[in-house]
Design a protein around this motif. Structure first.
Motif, short mmCIF file in Angstrom:
data_model
loop_
_atom_site.label_atom_id
_atom_site.label_comp_id
_atom_site.label_asym_id
_atom_site.label_seq_id
_atom_site.Cartn_x
_atom_site.Cartn_y
_atom_site.Cartn_z
N GLU A 15 58.09 87.39 40.53
CA GLU A 15 58.57 87.39 41.82
C GLU A 15 57.60 87.33 42.82
N ALA A 16 56.27 86.40 42.31
CA ALA A 16 55.28 86.24 43.28
C ALA A 16 54.69 85.07 42.76
N PHE A 17 53.72 84.32 43.40
CA PHE A 17 53.23 83.03 43.11
C PHE A 17 51.82 83.34 42.81
N VAL A 18 51.24 83.03 41.38
CA VAL A 18 50.17 83.39 40.82
C VAL A 18 49.26 82.01 40.46
N PRO A 19 48.47 81.87 41.28
CA PRO A 19 47.55 82.67 41.91
C PRO A 19 48.08 82.57 43.44
N HIS A 20 47.70 83.55 44.15
CA HIS A 20 48.24 83.53 45.71
C HIS A 20 47.86 82.43 46.45
N THR A 21 46.54 81.99 46.17
CA THR A 21 46.00 80.98 47.12
C THR A 21 45.21 79.89 46.25
N LEU A 22 45.20 78.69 46.63
CA LEU A 22 44.58 77.87 46.02
C LEU A 22 44.02 77.06 47.14
N ALA A 23 42.70 76.48 46.68
CA ALA A 23 41.81 75.61 47.69
C ALA A 23 41.85 74.20 46.65
N SER A 44 58.12 74.62 51.96
CA SER A 44 57.15 74.88 53.07
C SER A 44 57.61 74.46 54.34
N LEU A 45 57.52 75.09 55.38
CA LEU A 45 57.70 74.46 56.52
C LEU A 45 56.78 74.21 57.39
N SER A 46 55.69 74.27 57.01
CA SER A 46 54.28 73.80 57.53
C SER A 46 54.26 72.54 58.09
N GLY A 47 53.59 72.29 59.13
CA GLY A 47 53.65 70.93 59.84
C GLY A 47 52.54 69.91 59.02
N GLY A 48 51.72 70.41 58.43
CA GLY A 48 50.70 69.76 57.53
C GLY A 48 51.71 69.21 56.34
N ALA A 49 52.61 69.79 55.77
CA ALA A 49 53.32 69.32 54.47
C ALA A 49 54.87 70.18 54.41
N THR A 50 55.68 69.59 55.09
CA THR A 50 57.09 70.15 54.75
C THR A 50 57.56 69.63 53.76
N ILE A 71 46.01 73.43 56.23
CA ILE A 71 46.55 74.82 55.47
C ILE A 71 47.94 74.58 55.46
N VAL A 72 48.67 75.12 54.15
CA VAL A 72 50.15 74.88 53.99
C VAL A 72 50.56 76.21 53.53
N THR A 73 51.31 76.87 54.11
CA THR A 73 52.12 78.04 53.60
C THR A 73 53.25 77.48 52.91
N LYS A 74 53.73 78.10 51.59
CA LYS A 74 54.92 78.11 51.05
C LYS A 74 55.73 79.13 50.68
N GLU A 75 57.04 79.10 50.57
CA GLU A 75 57.65 80.19 50.22
C GLU A 75 58.58 80.03 49.29
N MET A 76 59.17 81.32 48.79
CA MET A 76 60.46 81.38 47.86
C MET A 76 61.42 82.19 48.27
N PRO A 77 62.54 81.86 48.46
CA PRO A 77 63.46 82.80 49.28
C PRO A 77 63.93 83.91 48.61
N ILE A 78 63.07 84.47 47.83
CA ILE A 78 63.64 85.86 47.24
C ILE A 78 62.96 87.01 48.47
N SER A 81 57.55 88.23 51.53
CA SER A 81 56.18 88.52 51.18
C SER A 81 55.43 87.65 50.21
N ASN A 82 56.54 86.75 49.59
CA ASN A 82 55.93 85.57 48.57
C ASN A 82 55.74 84.49 49.33
N VAL A 83 54.72 84.74 50.19
CA VAL A 83 54.02 83.32 50.68
C VAL A 83 52.48 83.07 50.11
N ALA A 84 52.45 81.84 50.15
CA ALA A 84 51.05 81.67 49.45
C ALA A 84 50.33 80.50 50.22
N LEU A 85 49.13 80.27 50.09
CA LEU A 85 48.54 79.30 50.82
C LEU A 85 47.69 78.20 50.13
N TRP A 86 47.81 76.81 50.64
CA TRP A 86 47.09 75.88 50.10
C TRP A 86 45.98 75.46 50.98
#
Length: 90
Positions: A15-23, A44-50, A71-78, A81-86
């Protein structure tokens, strides 16, 4: 020198993203395999990448190409707290 696009993987597991952050570099493709025993949707609802990859079950995968820097945040609807960044960089 501009970094070349790459392929990266961000699993949905426990129930999490692995890894939590990607560059990643601009133009990179990120794959999102689902290792959990239930459906997931990555969005993702981020302006940079919806985007919205839709629901998919365990063992399935979706991917997304990140064409713009930012920077892009993404979510999964569970759980919120399950938010990660690219961070696609140029």
């Amino acid at each position: 020198m501009v970094p070349a696009p790459m392929r990266a993987v961000m699993r949905q597991e426990g129930e999490a993203f692995v890894p939590h952050t990607l560059a990643i570099s601009t133009g990179s493709v990120v794959e999102f395999p689902n290792a959990d025993p239930f459906f997931h949707n990555v969005f993702s609802l981020s302006g940079g990448a919806t985007f919205d990859l839709g629901r998919f079950r365990r063992g399935q995968s979706r991917e997304r190409t990140f064409a713009k820097a930012g920077i892009v945040t993404k979510e999964m609807p569970i759980d919120v707290s399950n938010v990660a960044l690219w961070n696609p960089v140029t």
